[in-house]
Design a protein around this motif. Structure first.
Motif, PDB file in Angstrom:
ATOM      1  N   UNK A 182     -59.159  11.262  -8.206  1.00 58.86           N
ATOM      2  CA  UNK A 182     -58.228  11.268  -9.218  1.00 58.86           C
ATOM      3  C   UNK A 182     -59.325  11.347 -10.535  1.00 58.86           C
ATOM      4  N   UNK A 183     -60.755  11.759  -9.969  1.00 54.81           N
ATOM      5  CA  UNK A 183     -61.129  12.198 -10.780  1.00 54.81           C
ATOM      6  C   UNK A 183     -62.519  13.238 -10.545  1.00 54.81           C
ATOM      7  N   UNK A 191     -64.658  19.835 -20.957  1.00 55.67           N
ATOM      8  CA  UNK A 191     -64.237  19.479 -20.507  1.00 55.67           C
ATOM      9  C   UNK A 191     -62.797  19.845 -21.511  1.00 55.67           C
ATOM     10  N   UNK A 192     -61.676  19.529 -22.001  1.00 50.35           N
ATOM     11  CA  UNK A 192     -61.233  20.048 -23.324  1.00 50.35           C
ATOM     12  C   UNK A 192     -61.107  18.619 -24.086  1.00 50.35           C
ATOM     13  N   UNK A 237     -58.022  13.237 -23.644  1.00 41.12           N
ATOM     14  CA  UNK A 237     -58.172  15.226 -23.092  1.00 41.12           C
ATOM     15  C   UNK A 237     -57.479  15.816 -24.356  1.00 41.12           C
ATOM     16  N   UNK A 268     -55.135  19.357 -24.166  1.00 42.39           N
ATOM     17  CA  UNK A 268     -54.756  20.542 -23.610  1.00 42.39           C
ATOM     18  C   UNK A 268     -53.697  20.747 -24.588  1.00 42.39           C
ATOM     19  N   UNK A 286     -50.599  10.443 -27.008  1.00 41.77           N
ATOM     20  CA  UNK A 286     -51.643  10.690 -26.889  1.00 41.77           C
ATOM     21  C   UNK A 286     -52.025  10.385 -25.670  1.00 41.77           C
ATOM     22  N   UNK A 287     -53.156  11.696 -26.067  1.00 39.84           N
ATOM     23  CA  UNK A 287     -53.511  11.850 -24.418  1.00 39.84           C
ATOM     24  C   UNK A 287     -54.368  10.848 -23.745  1.00 39.84           C
ATOM     25  N   UNK A 288     -54.349  11.376 -22.232  1.00 38.41           N
ATOM     26  CA  UNK A 288     -55.369   9.872 -21.419  1.00 38.41           C
ATOM     27  C   UNK A 288     -56.602  10.185 -21.104  1.00 38.41           C
ATOM     28  N   UNK A 289     -57.358   9.349 -22.107  1.00 37.64           N
ATOM     29  CA  UNK A 289     -58.961   9.369 -21.450  1.00 37.64           C
ATOM     30  C   UNK A 289     -59.813   9.068 -20.311  1.00 37.64           C
ATOM     31  N   UNK A 290     -60.619   9.220 -20.185  1.00 34.75           N
ATOM     32  CA  UNK A 290     -61.624   9.328 -18.820  1.00 34.75           C
ATOM     33  C   UNK A 290     -62.856   8.490 -19.833  1.00 34.75           C
TER      34      UNK A 290
END
Lengths: 549, 549
Positions: free
Chosen positions: A48-49, A130-131, A148, A150, A174-178
């Motif tokens: 996943x990462x 990273x976008x 994220x 995109x 909302x985009x996922x976060x990391x």
């Protein structure tokens, strides 16, 4: 490499944090990324990462510098950092750097859009990317939470039935976060356009801060002319459609007005000769002059040139709103709205019908600076240098980012390091700096200076910072100081005004040659250094392309 | 000049018809338009149809040729007509001509978009232009009803509250109409993409018929890679995002697959090295081979080359639908939809997760041909040549446009004039032609021939027609016959297949040089003849630009 723990965020999003590891990749490292063979062998365990794992592998002994933003400051730092010493990772919602001084040219087709941009990811650079948007910073552990982003116009905008989703639906998604760890953080998130909450501006005006904005403007200008050329359009409507308003008399507004004038009088006059007499360009500004950063003499020269070119400059004018549709008393049939036009509300003149408003006045702080960078929960003790209050303060005091009272920008010391202070009502005078967090560009102010929020300042700060980081002598070096190289602006019909940093003013054709020479020299890639003069030449010979798509 | 009468249309729209006048403009005439001085003097009287009035003035003694469409056929006729004898007026919803053979190249950035287009309005041409759709034709009076179509993405898409309007709202908003008279009418409205009513294709697939399509594809490919590069994207989702499907094994589909392969293996491999092994290109076709118009040997060479390049060709495959979201059994968390992907439903394979589908198979008739050109109320007697049925038939018979039973295309004689026939169940065998109406391009078939619907046929017909009209010898001349100059297709890695019209096959690198040479030679403007090799060179040296905006 061990898999890290999952935090449960209040919003229910899962954030995966990876430890800052120093594992060396055994594989050949291309920029951020490990080779495919190596990547695939890790597949089973850590799927996943992947890219962050690769970032960690590709990093080796180097410190990671996370750069938030890809504008003048961020892009320059990323490019200038020594990739033997640092792993530069850019986080930005925009995958490219926009060469802003040429945006006005691209917005009328003097240059093609791509000549004013440089991709952050490039096969000739080692910069990682990273976008996404930075959402929050954990200064204690040195991680940034990234959402994220995109942004694909063709993706996810239609629901099952093929209907386009509403704007809200897009925003809610909302985009996922990391999380991304850093050794040094460089905050260069820039500013937004300030609309002063003027009704309708955010929705209906066009801006000129990005290539996408320039594209919208180019299409809009040409659509106005094409609509005005239809036999179904009344003359009243034509005058409204071809009335172009520019709000803001700074270099961007002035240059856009000048470029639009050139487009009309060099090209459109041959294609729509009957429409040009109906067309009008007006530059509005609240202050009593334009180009405030220029000498009185040059500003006057500009106003005189504009007057000769037929561009109206209306100073001391206040815009109160913008709404779709024609003015009430314009004689335009309000049912005749197939070609939508707009009505600009002015304090001094009432309603004015316009085909387009380009808004280029004022900057407003990035929400990231305003919201995410407020109080600081726990400080990283070894990265704090206390200026006032004694070292005990590090733990005792509740800290916040120090910001400029007026603009809300981040305050830095002369080494561009972020300043922090005791939170609250200033009974505690503790002051400190975070030694591994830097802020530059339009979102930062070097405390005690009044350097303007320009590309020149941003790029000089970025060069200085990259150089100091590469030499690892930030602490020892003399602080940053800005060397004013002057200002220049294109004012139409192959004329410009140039004001040297150490005096020395040039105006007219010679200044125009200086203007073109300077920006050609400053453009980044060889590709653009070839394409820019090529387009200048082709558009001079054959005219600008007027197609919209 | 007298103002004409207003018709009340059933739909409640007002159409203003102007008489075909022969008034000479006293002013200098630039193309269609009279000089401004003259225009302004007429303002008071005739303000609503200024441009048509100017068209009438600017026309002088010349016959007006109204050309519907700006593709290969229409654009070529317009450019080739002698402006001393004819006033050419193009009516098209698209203000430019798209050089279709280079669209695949622009869709991956091998060429910039504008190198594949030529504006209809140009400062070096005398061609008039109205941006609109033909709605109806009055053959008796020689007028076309035109619905204006200024398609501006920034205009009219937001309602008062700044929200975007729904797609329906945009469609309902019908443009105003106006009537344009003609002496000769040239119908070159082309075809639409045929989706065979496959569910989801119209909504979610991308096409490759226009520059705007190419732009969408380019952004989409790069967005898929950028989304796949995010640490929040699972490997399963990566495989789906990077699975690119092309439906249709004709030259367009094959060339797009080849260009996409080049983009991946020349450029993206250096930028996203870890993602390329996950990426896949598949070309689907219902028939048992690709490139059906090529020799068996060349088609095999193409399939062999694709196999080496890792592009899958799946013949005898039937697409049954396309929907957003991942396949059910793909292992992709269906909640993980921040990067939307799609599921292609195949008869032979079931569900396949894809990042993008490019649809390039089949043509369907333009609704204008299907609906507007049906029965003919009253015929213009002096423009009819009765072939069967005697001249009495002109009045006695109820006529309709003769169309190909299978495709619905307009039938023409060998002089490209539109054929008409007695309406109904063929008890009346009357046949005739309309001498002042021509049909060519994809929307027309020369009766008794099986010329393919290609740019080559369209452009040869257009050259022939313009030449005949210029010499005014249509009646006397030998009819049109197609000279097959051969076919060519780019198949990736600097290889092409070329099949000469009179035999003679070339494949590989030499064919690629022929391919590039041919299209460079055929490109229209000097501007593009300079820019195309420039971009070939720059993208070879520096790589294609991967920025999205």
């Amino acid at each position: 490499m061990q898999l890290s723990h999952l935090h449960q965020l209040p919003l229910g999003m899962q954030v995966l944090t990876l430890p800052r590891s120093n594992l060396r990749g055994v594989c050949r490292v291309v920029g951020l990324t490990a080779s495919c063979a190596s990547r695939l062998s890790h597949d089973g365990q850590q799927r996943r990462c992947l890219t962050i794992q690769q970032a960690d592998q590709g990093r080796q002994d180097r410190q990671r510098v996370v750069i938030l933003g890809s504008g003048w400051a961020g892009y320059t730092v990323a490019r200038q950092l020594d990739s033997k010493k640092y792993q530069a990772v850019v986080v930005s919602p925009r995958s490219y750097f926009a060469f802003t001084p040429l945006l006005a040219s691209t917005s009328v087709g003097t240059l093609e859009f791509r000549t004013a941009l440089e991709p952050v990811r490039s096969r000739r650079s080692n910069v990682g990317f990273f976008q996404g948007w930075a959402d929050a910073v954990d200064f204690k552990n040195g991680t940034v939470t990234i959402e994220e982003a995109i942004d694909d116009q063709n993706r996810g905008l239609k629901d099952e039935s093929g209907k386009e989703k509403s704007k809200e639906a897009k925003q809610v998604k909302k985009g996922k976060t990391f999380a991304l760890s850093y050794d040094k953080l460089v905050i260069t998130v820039g500013c937004y356009s300030q609309t002063f909450n003027t009704p309708g501006i955010r929705e209906h005006a066009l801006f000129l801060k990005d290539v996408a904005d320039a594209r919208k403007i180019r299409n809009r200008i040409l659509a106005c002319f094409e609509a005005a050329a239809l036999p179904t359009t009344s003359d009243e409507m034509r005058k409204v459609l071809l009335n172009f308003a520019v709000v803001g008399g700074g270099p961007t507004g002035i240059e856009f007005g000048a470029e639009l004038h050139d487009l009309m009088h060099e090209d459109l006059v041959r294609i729509y000769p009957e429409l040009i007499p109906l067309a009008k360009i007006t530059v509005y500004d609240v202050s009593d002059k334009v180009l405030p950063m220029f000498d009185e003499k040059l500003a006057k020269y500009c106003m005189e040139t504009f007057r000769r070119e037929g561009i109206a400059i209306k100073t001391q004018h206040h815009v109160e709103g913008l709404r779709p549709g024609p003015p009430k008393d314009s004689g335009v049939d309000t049912k005749e709205c197939a070609h939508d036009c707009f009505t600009l509300q002015l304090k001094e003149e009432g309603e004015v019908g316009v085909g387009m408003v380009v808004w280029s006045t004022g900057l407003m702080n990035n929400p990231f600076v305003a919201k995410a960078l407020r109080q600081i929960s726990v400080l990283p003790e070894n990265e704090v240098e206390v200026l006032e209050g004694g070292h005990d303060a590090v733990k005792a005091v509740q800290w916040e980012v120090k910001k400029d009272a007026r603009s809300g920008s981040i305050m830095t010391d002369d080494r561009l390091r972020m300043r922090i202070q005791a939170q609250g009502d200033a009974t505690d005078k503790s002051q400190a700096i975070l030694k591994n967090v830097f802020a530059l560009g339009d979102c930062a102010i070097l405390e005690g200076t009044t350097y303007p929020a320009t590309a020149q300042v941003a790029s000089q700060k970025a060069m200085w910072l990259a150089k100091r980081l590469n030499k690892n002598d930030i602490e020892k070096s003399a602080g940053f100081s800005f060397k004013n190289l002057g200002v220049m602006a294109y004012i139409g019909s192959w004329n410009a005004v140039v004001q040297g940093g150490s005096g020395g003013n040039v105006s007219g054709r010679a200044a125009w040659i200086l203007w073109r020479g300077a920006y050609l020299t400053k453009s980044v890639s060889i590709r653009n250094k070839i394409l820019i003069p090529m387009y200048w030449f082709l558009n001079w010979i054959f005219g600008r392309d007027i197609s919209r798509f």
